[in-house]
Scaffold this motif. Structure first.
Motif, mmCIF file in Angstrom:
data_model
loop_
_atom_site.group_PDB
_atom_site.id
_atom_site.type_symbol
_atom_site.label_atom_id
_atom_site.label_comp_id
_atom_site.label_asym_id
_atom_site.label_seq_id
_atom_site.Cartn_x
_atom_site.Cartn_y
_atom_site.Cartn_z
ATOM 1 N N THR A 110 -1.167 3.810 1.963
ATOM 2 C CA THR A 110 -1.179 2.424 1.485
ATOM 3 C C THR A 110 -2.261 1.578 2.134
ATOM 4 O OG1 THR A 110 0.442 1.778 3.159
ATOM 5 C CG2 THR A 110 1.290 2.514 1.022
ATOM 6 N N SER A 130 4.712 3.570 3.788
ATOM 7 C CA SER A 130 4.636 4.378 2.569
ATOM 8 C C SER A 130 5.774 5.378 2.434
ATOM 9 C CB SER A 130 3.300 5.132 2.522
ATOM 10 O OG SER A 130 3.194 6.014 3.635
ATOM 11 N N ASP A 164 -2.074 3.254 7.777
ATOM 12 C CA ASP A 164 -1.391 4.183 6.878
ATOM 13 C C ASP A 164 -2.401 4.733 5.878
ATOM 14 O OD1 ASP A 164 0.246 5.562 5.124
ATOM 15 O OD2 ASP A 164 1.843 4.074 5.197
#
Length: 309
Positions: free
Chosen positions: A272, A250, A269
């Motif tokens: 994302t 990201s 993450d």
């Protein structure tokens, strides 16, 4: 016993403080100074331009660059490498031609020596009645050659004066008679990072997205603040005293504390939802804070000429 004062000038002992003060005033020796906070770049500044990044990218080693600045640097390095490689190839061709000429000259010398040896072989029978006359003629020819060599030796100084006038300059090192052409080494074709010195490629750069403190502020108002960005997950204020990391999928910037407590549990993450590996978490290189406990070397040294006694 003298007084132990910094400004005591009546003592017979040359104190350490006086020695340091005189060294700093004279301009000789190595001066070491601890850098302050104003001499250190911020964590969100480019390592090349030292300005706040508009479009930041980060290398796998964690060094932050402005995208335009690092791309111009890579292109400049590639053009310099191409120039050096062209000069190296030219030198290689000249060395090959020189070696060919040397081999041809050696072959010519061998052939000429062979011809002279073959011509010196006597194939006709020697007449004993004419051998004495031949010896006299040989002695006369030897006398003539010695006279010619003496004349050449007498004319040598004049030729020497003309050649000495044509000699190159003795004051420029590259123009002296003993000067040899500089031998170039084969240049490396890899572009290295200006900070870490490791190989750097354009596809290894990761775009970085900082989370601003207040999204409603424009760029000028944001740069005027001392605290500009937040952690993308915990919303903690980022700065030089806060260790940060960049998540590669990201490009979000989070604190190292957030990485250790939250992200490393499931290695996902949070922006994302992609799975992370150890290479996807890039620790961001930061400047020091001016304090000794920050763990960053802030000592600068300046080497000056030393007077030898």
């Amino acid at each position: 016993m003298t007084r132990h004062g910094k400004n005591c000038t009546a003592g017979a002992v040359y104190t350490y403080h006086e020695k340091r003060k005189d060294t700093a005033a004279s301009g000789y020796g190595t001066q070491s100074v601890r850098l302050g906070k104003d001499a250190i770049k911020d964590f969100d500044c480019c390592c090349l331009s030292l300005q706040t990044c508009r479009d930041p990218v980060v290398t796998p080693d964690g060094y932050l660059y402005e995208k335009q600045a690092i791309l111009e640097y890579i292109l400049h390095q590639k053009t310099e490498i191409a120039k050096k490689m062209k000069a190296y190839e030219k030198q290689k061709q000249t060395q090959k031609s020189d070696s060919r000429l040397e081999s041809k000259s050696e072959e010519r010398g061998i052939a000429e020596r062979f011809k002279t040896r073959e011509n010196s072989i006597v194939s006709k029978p020697i007449n004993p009645f004419t051998s004495g006359q031949a010896k006299e003629s040989d002695s006369q020819s030897v006398a003539g050659t010695s006279a010619s060599t003496s004349k050449a030796d007498s004319a040598a100084p004049a030729a020497g004066t003309s050649s000495s006038q044509a000699l190159p300059s003795f004051w420029i090192p590259s123009l002296t008679p003993e000067a040899k052409p500089t031998i170039l080494k084969k240049p490396s074709k890899t572009v290295v990072c200006p900070m870490s010195g490791r190989p750097l490629k354009m596809n290894e750069l990761t775009n970085v997205h900082f989370t601003p403190l207040d999204p409603s502020l424009d760029r000028v108002a944001l740069l005027a603040r001392q605290e500009r960005y937040l952690c993308a997950v915990t919303k903690d204020t980022l700065g030089n005293s806060v260790p940060c990391s960049v998540l590669k999928p990201s490009g979000a910037v989070v604190t190292q504390e957030c990485v250790e407590r939250l992200i490393r549990k499931d290695m996902t993450d949070p922006i994302t939802g992609d799975k992370l590996t150890e290479k996807d978490i890039i620790p961001l290189q930061r400047g020091g804070t001016g304090f000794a406990g920050s763990g960053v070397g802030l000592k600068a040294k300046e080497a000056r000429p030393v007077m030898m006694v």
